[in-house]
Design a protein around this motif. Structure first.
Motif, PDB file in Angstrom:
ATOM      1  N   GLN A  39     -63.969  45.803  27.305  1.00 45.43           N
ATOM      2  CA  GLN A  39     -62.863  44.911  27.647  1.00 45.43           C
ATOM      3  C   GLN A  39     -62.232  44.322  26.386  1.00 45.43           C
ATOM      4  O   GLN A  39     -61.004  44.193  26.285  1.00 45.43           O
ATOM      5  CB  GLN A  39     -63.344  43.782  28.559  1.00 45.43           C
ATOM      6  N   ALA A  40     -63.064  43.960  25.429  1.00 46.77           N
ATOM      7  CA  ALA A  40     -62.566  43.415  24.162  1.00 46.77           C
ATOM      8  C   ALA A  40     -61.751  44.461  23.408  1.00 46.77           C
ATOM      9  O   ALA A  40     -60.696  44.146  22.845  1.00 46.77           O
ATOM     10  CB  ALA A  40     -63.731  42.920  23.298  1.00 46.77           C
TER      11      ALA A  40
ATOM     12  N   VAL B   4     -62.420  36.277  16.506  1.00 47.55           N
ATOM     13  CA  VAL B   4     -62.102  35.015  15.823  1.00 47.55           C
ATOM     14  C   VAL B   4     -61.246  34.134  16.730  1.00 47.55           C
ATOM     15  O   VAL B   4     -61.518  32.939  16.893  1.00 47.55           O
ATOM     16  CB  VAL B   4     -61.393  35.273  14.473  1.00 47.55           C
ATOM     17  N   ILE B   5     -60.214  34.734  17.332  1.00 46.84           N
ATOM     18  CA  ILE B   5     -59.336  33.985  18.237  1.00 46.84           C
ATOM     19  C   ILE B   5     -60.143  33.411  19.395  1.00 46.84           C
ATOM     20  O   ILE B   5     -59.996  32.241  19.761  1.00 46.84           O
ATOM     21  CB  ILE B   5     -58.195  34.889  18.760  1.00 46.84           C
ATOM     22  N   ALA B   6     -60.995  34.251  19.981  1.00 44.62           N
ATOM     23  CA  ALA B   6     -61.804  33.819  21.125  1.00 44.62           C
ATOM     24  C   ALA B   6     -62.758  32.692  20.735  1.00 44.62           C
ATOM     25  O   ALA B   6     -62.912  31.709  21.469  1.00 44.62           O
ATOM     26  CB  ALA B   6     -62.583  34.999  21.699  1.00 44.62           C
ATOM     27  N   LEU B   7     -63.394  32.809  19.588  1.00 37.42           N
ATOM     28  CA  LEU B   7     -64.329  31.782  19.140  1.00 37.42           C
ATOM     29  C   LEU B   7     -63.603  30.471  18.836  1.00 37.42           C
ATOM     30  O   LEU B   7     -64.062  29.388  19.217  1.00 37.42           O
ATOM     31  CB  LEU B   7     -65.109  32.256  17.916  1.00 37.42           C
TER      32      LEU B   7
ATOM     33  N   GLU C  93     -62.429  24.947  20.399  1.00 34.59           N
ATOM     34  CA  GLU C  93     -61.425  23.928  20.705  1.00 34.59           C
ATOM     35  C   GLU C  93     -61.625  23.399  22.125  1.00 34.59           C
ATOM     36  O   GLU C  93     -61.526  22.194  22.368  1.00 34.59           O
ATOM     37  CB  GLU C  93     -60.017  24.511  20.548  1.00 34.59           C
ATOM     38  N   HIS C  94     -61.932  24.295  23.056  1.00 33.85           N
ATOM     39  CA  HIS C  94     -62.200  23.900  24.435  1.00 33.85           C
ATOM     40  C   HIS C  94     -63.405  22.956  24.502  1.00 33.85           C
ATOM     41  O   HIS C  94     -63.366  21.940  25.202  1.00 33.85           O
ATOM     42  CB  HIS C  94     -62.437  25.139  25.300  1.00 33.85           C
TER      43      HIS C  94
ATOM     44  N   VAL D  59     -54.247  43.590  17.668  1.00 32.04           N
ATOM     45  CA  VAL D  59     -55.052  42.930  16.634  1.00 32.04           C
ATOM     46  C   VAL D  59     -56.375  43.682  16.527  1.00 32.04           C
ATOM     47  O   VAL D  59     -56.755  44.435  17.423  1.00 32.04           O
ATOM     48  CB  VAL D  59     -55.330  41.437  16.966  1.00 32.04           C
ATOM     49  N   SER D  60     -57.065  43.456  15.430  1.00 33.66           N
ATOM     50  CA  SER D  60     -58.379  44.089  15.274  1.00 33.66           C
ATOM     51  C   SER D  60     -59.387  43.403  16.190  1.00 33.66           C
ATOM     52  O   SER D  60     -59.168  42.292  16.667  1.00 33.66           O
ATOM     53  CB  SER D  60     -58.847  43.975  13.827  1.00 33.66           C
ATOM     54  N   ARG D  61     -60.482  44.105  16.437  1.00 38.52           N
ATOM     55  CA  ARG D  61     -61.571  43.491  17.216  1.00 38.52           C
ATOM     56  C   ARG D  61     -62.046  42.220  16.542  1.00 38.52           C
ATOM     57  O   ARG D  61     -62.278  41.202  17.206  1.00 38.52           O
ATOM     58  CB  ARG D  61     -62.732  44.482  17.342  1.00 38.52           C
ATOM     59  N   SER D  62     -62.178  42.253  15.226  1.00 37.87           N
ATOM     60  CA  SER D  62     -62.629  41.068  14.493  1.00 37.87           C
ATOM     61  C   SER D  62     -61.691  39.895  14.734  1.00 37.87           C
ATOM     62  O   SER D  62     -62.128  38.768  14.982  1.00 37.87           O
ATOM     63  CB  SER D  62     -62.712  41.349  12.996  1.00 37.87           C
TER      64      SER D  62
END
Length: 84
Positions: free
Chosen positions: A17-18, A34-37, A42-43, A27-30
């Motif tokens: 899925q990623a 990073v975006i997800a983390l 922030e959440h 975007v790259s997987r990396s």
């Protein structure tokens, strides 16, 4: 900013899925991780802040505050009754 390589283990289904999402976002997987983390962190920060705000507003007034509130209400009542 210095980048650090790391290895993580995730389920194949989540990895697939990623991969798909990274391609869709171009975007790259990396970068996706990073975006997800960053979003997750922030959440969590916002969740903790909300908990602190809710705790501050659920505090019961201390005895001196209750006394002041009673006196203020009494004074307000006298003023309102005097005007009407």
């Amino acid at each position: 900013m210095q980048a650090i390589k790391t290895a993580i283990s995730i389920e194949k289904n989540l990895f697939d899925q990623a991969e798909k999402m990274a391609r869709t976002m171009k975007v790259s997987r990396s970068k996706l991780f990073v975006i997800a983390l960053q979003d997750f962190m922030e959440h969590q920060k916002n969740k903790e802040l909300l908990e602190q705000i809710n705790a501050a507003y659920t505090d019961e007034p201390d005895p001196s505050e209750r006394t002041l509130l009673r006196k203020s209400a009494r004074q307000h009542r006298r003023l309102v009754e005097g005007e009407w």
